[in-house]
Design a protein around this motif. Structure first.
Motif, short mmCIF file in Angstrom:
data_model
loop_
_atom_site.label_atom_id
_atom_site.label_comp_id
_atom_site.label_asym_id
_atom_site.label_seq_id
_atom_site.Cartn_x
_atom_site.Cartn_y
_atom_site.Cartn_z
N ALA A 1 0.84 -1.19 0.00
CA ALA A 1 0.00 0.00 0.00
C ALA A 1 0.88 1.24 0.00
N TRP A 2 0.27 2.38 -0.32
CA TRP A 2 1.03 3.63 -0.32
C TRP A 2 1.57 3.94 1.07
N GLU A 3 0.92 3.47 2.10
CA GLU A 3 1.38 3.71 3.46
C GLU A 3 2.71 3.00 3.75
N ASP A 4 3.02 1.97 2.96
CA ASP A 4 4.27 1.23 3.13
C ASP A 4 5.47 1.99 2.56
N GLY B 1 7.52 5.44 2.33
CA GLY B 1 7.72 6.73 2.99
C GLY B 1 8.17 7.80 2.02
N SER C 1 6.08 12.04 -2.01
CA SER C 1 4.71 12.55 -2.18
C SER C 1 4.47 13.03 -3.61
N LYS D 1 3.97 9.94 -5.80
CA LYS D 1 2.66 9.35 -5.53
C LYS D 1 1.55 10.15 -6.21
N GLU E 1 -0.88 8.87 -9.18
CA GLU E 1 -2.32 8.92 -8.92
C GLU E 1 -3.03 9.62 -10.08
N ALA F 1 2.58 -0.75 -5.34
CA ALA F 1 1.69 0.06 -4.53
C ALA F 1 0.62 0.72 -5.40
N SER G 1 -3.35 -0.09 -5.06
CA SER G 1 -4.31 0.97 -4.73
C SER G 1 -5.47 1.01 -5.73
#
Length: 80
Positions: A7-10, A12, A15, A18, A22, A62, A66
């Motif tokens: 997941a994107w939470e994995d 760090g 941004s 990401k 997206e 990721a 998502s």
């Protein structure tokens, strides 16, 4: 086929990366009618490049996770 469990939470930081992924990959799949209405062709693919170990595969997994898509990892020499 492999369903990614990343997941994107994995991941760090990154941004900006990401957000770019997206916008370029997720939006066309979630909102195809908006692209048709505006007369914009969504991208057919995306090329991630960089030195080994810079998280290209992790980011791709990721992104696929998502969106809810499968992920197939293929190395260049395997194609030959």
């Amino acid at each position: 086929f492999e369903s990614p469990r990343v997941a994107w939470e994995d991941i760090g930081g990154m941004s900006e990366v990401k957000e770019m992924l997206e916008q370029s990959l997720t939006w066309p799949l979630k909102h195809p009618e908006a692209f048709r209405r505006l007369g914009i062709s969504p991208p057919k693919g995306l090329l991630l490049y960089g030195p080994p170990g810079c998280s290209k595969t992790l980011i791709a997994k990721a992104t696929a996770g998502s969106i809810g898509l499968n992920f197939i990892s293929v190395k260049g020499p395997e194609l030959l």
